[in-house]
Design a protein around this motif. Structure first.
Motif, PDB file in Angstrom:
ATOM      1  N   PRO A  49       0.829  -1.201   0.000  1.00 22.41           N
ATOM      2  CA  PRO A  49       0.000   0.000   0.000  1.00 22.41           C
ATOM      3  C   PRO A  49       0.866   1.255   0.000  1.00 22.41           C
ATOM      4  O   PRO A  49       1.938   1.294   0.607  1.00 22.41           O
ATOM      5  N   PHE A  50       0.403   2.266  -0.683  1.00 17.15           N
ATOM      6  CA  PHE A  50       1.144   3.512  -0.780  1.00 17.15           C
ATOM      7  C   PHE A  50       1.184   4.170   0.601  1.00 17.15           C
ATOM      8  O   PHE A  50       0.140   4.387   1.225  1.00 17.15           O
ATOM      9  N   PRO A  51       2.371   4.486   1.118  1.00 16.40           N
ATOM     10  CA  PRO A  51       2.510   4.913   2.518  1.00 16.40           C
ATOM     11  C   PRO A  51       2.246   6.415   2.717  1.00 16.40           C
ATOM     12  O   PRO A  51       3.155   7.212   2.945  1.00 16.40           O
ATOM     13  N   VAL A  52       0.972   6.800   2.642  1.00 18.75           N
ATOM     14  CA  VAL A  52       0.605   8.207   2.770  1.00 18.75           C
ATOM     15  C   VAL A  52      -0.467   8.355   3.843  1.00 18.75           C
ATOM     16  O   VAL A  52      -1.319   7.487   4.014  1.00 18.75           O
ATOM     17  N   ALA A  72       8.691  13.666  14.276  1.00 17.35           N
ATOM     18  CA  ALA A  72      10.112  13.477  14.583  1.00 17.35           C
ATOM     19  C   ALA A  72      10.423  11.998  14.772  1.00 17.35           C
ATOM     20  O   ALA A  72       9.703  11.272  15.465  1.00 17.35           O
ATOM     21  N   GLY A  73      11.499  11.547  14.132  1.00 20.47           N
ATOM     22  CA  GLY A  73      11.923  10.160  14.234  1.00 20.47           C
ATOM     23  C   GLY A  73      11.427   9.278  13.111  1.00 20.47           C
ATOM     24  O   GLY A  73      11.892   8.144  12.968  1.00 20.47           O
ATOM     25  N   LEU A  74      10.474   9.777  12.300  1.00 20.47           N
ATOM     26  CA  LEU A  74       9.961   9.005  11.176  1.00 20.47           C
ATOM     27  C   LEU A  74      10.590   9.489   9.871  1.00 20.47           C
ATOM     28  O   LEU A  74      11.022  10.638   9.767  1.00 20.47           O
ATOM     29  N   ASP A  75      10.624   8.594   8.889  1.00 20.97           N
ATOM     30  CA  ASP A  75      11.267   8.903   7.600  1.00 20.97           C
ATOM     31  C   ASP A  75      10.231   9.480   6.636  1.00 20.97           C
ATOM     32  O   ASP A  75       9.439   8.738   6.048  1.00 20.97           O
ATOM     33  N   ALA A  99       5.298   1.307   4.895  1.00 24.33           N
ATOM     34  CA  ALA A  99       4.031   1.074   5.602  1.00 24.33           C
ATOM     35  C   ALA A  99       4.203   1.089   7.118  1.00 24.33           C
ATOM     36  O   ALA A  99       3.315   1.535   7.847  1.00 24.33           O
ATOM     37  N   VAL A 100       5.331   0.613   7.610  1.00 23.82           N
ATOM     38  CA  VAL A 100       5.572   0.606   9.058  1.00 23.82           C
ATOM     39  C   VAL A 100       5.609   2.036   9.588  1.00 23.82           C
ATOM     40  O   VAL A 100       5.096   2.328  10.679  1.00 23.82           O
ATOM     41  N   GLN A 101       6.194   2.941   8.795  1.00 27.39           N
ATOM     42  CA  GLN A 101       6.243   4.342   9.196  1.00 27.39           C
ATOM     43  C   GLN A 101       4.823   4.919   9.329  1.00 27.39           C
ATOM     44  O   GLN A 101       4.556   5.727  10.219  1.00 27.39           O
ATOM     45  N   PHE A 104       3.288   4.002  12.666  1.00 28.15           N
ATOM     46  CA  PHE A 104       3.786   4.859  13.746  1.00 28.15           C
ATOM     47  C   PHE A 104       3.174   6.259  13.658  1.00 28.15           C
ATOM     48  O   PHE A 104       2.844   6.871  14.677  1.00 28.15           O
ATOM     49  N   ALA A 105       3.016   6.771  12.431  1.00 27.55           N
ATOM     50  CA  ALA A 105       2.446   8.106  12.243  1.00 27.55           C
ATOM     51  C   ALA A 105       1.013   8.162  12.762  1.00 27.55           C
ATOM     52  O   ALA A 105       0.596   9.157  13.367  1.00 27.55           O
ATOM     53  N   LEU A 106       0.242   7.100  12.551  1.00 30.74           N
ATOM     54  CA  LEU A 106      -1.154   7.086  12.976  1.00 30.74           C
ATOM     55  C   LEU A 106      -1.287   7.142  14.496  1.00 30.74           C
ATOM     56  O   LEU A 106      -2.331   7.559  15.023  1.00 30.74           O
TER      57      LEU A 106
END
Length: 257
Positions: A49-52, A72-75, A99-101, A104-106
């Motif tokens: 899945p597109f990571p947006v 902060a801390g995410l790519d 997708a893992v990022q 974490f963002a959510l």
């Protein structure tokens, strides 16, 4: 890494700039026989899945840098601030390195930015692309097939730049993160600039923001150099804006923090 170094899709962070829209622009499937292949039913390869994610409720003075700090801390690969009729809408799209990022963002949903809590939720790749298309159309950048007159908003934006008061400083936005002072000097090769007064803006962690400030011999020379607005460095078009020595000094000071 942010926009380079470890990201294989060719995206770089920045609002109001070119983005590649290929059928599978983010993850390439290897043609080799070794390694894991994400097969779905019937042996059909399924792209990840597109990571947006989409953000809503942002402060109206929000910038790309504020979003970098919020995550902060995410790519982060790209940030698109959504404008409506030339004004920031309080929404944004953020593309991550995987997708893992996104997971974490959510987790940062309803956390505060300043005095406002920010909603963070999943969205589709097409939502992000539609927002890019709307932004590009607003800027007046059309396909070669378009032969109509530009809309009034486009004319107004260009006339606004013409009517602004100029100093010897221009601000550049939408630069590749790998840009160097030599690249900028070459970009303005026909104009008289002060090479040791080129400042490439950086975040506090040292990573480039995609902006730079350039000092010319005079305000008149800076205004002449505005003809390079929307021209490209590499594959990216660069926006130019009149700036001031104070704005350039503040950007330089933030880069040192």
């Amino acid at each position: 890494m942010l926009g380079r170094g470890g990201v294989s899709d060719g995206y770089e962070v920045g609002s109001k700039r070119q983005r590649m829209m290929e059928s599978n622009p983010y993850f390439a499937v290897s043609s080799g026989t070794s390694g894991f292949q994400p097969y779905g039913y019937g042996g059909v390869i399924q792209a990840p899945p597109f990571p947006v994610v989409r953000l809503r409720g942002l402060p109206f003075n929000c910038t790309d840098i504020d979003i970098f700090k919020f995550f902060a801390g995410l790519d982060i690969v790209d940030v698109l601030l959504v404008n409506k009729n030339g004004r920031f809408s309080g929404e944004a799209f953020v593309v991550f390195a995987g997708a893992v990022q996104v997971d974490f963002a959510l987790r940062r949903d309803r956390q505060n930015m300043g005095r406002r809590y920010v909603e963070v939720f999943r969205c589709k790749r097409q939502d992000y692309y539609n927002a890019i298309a709307a932004e590009v159309n607003y800027e007046g950048i059309y396909d070669n097939d378009y032969h109509g007159s530009p809309p009034p908003t486009r004319l107004k934006r260009f006339s606004d730049k013409d009517q602004m008061e100029y100093t010897e400083i221009l601000k550049m936005r939408g630069l590749p993160f790998s840009v160097t002072k030599s690249d900028i000097s070459e970009f303005f090769g026909d104009f008289k600039l002060i090479e040791d007064r080129i400042h490439i803006a950086c975040r506090p962690d040292g990573k480039a923001t995609g902006e730079a400030y350039v000092e010319f011999d005079s305000a008149e020379e800076a205004k002449r150099a505005m003809c390079k607005d929307k021209m490209t460095i590499g594959s990216r078009y660069v926006e130019l804006f009149p700036s001031t020595p104070d704005e350039a000094r503040r950007a330089e000071s933030r880069s040192r923090q």
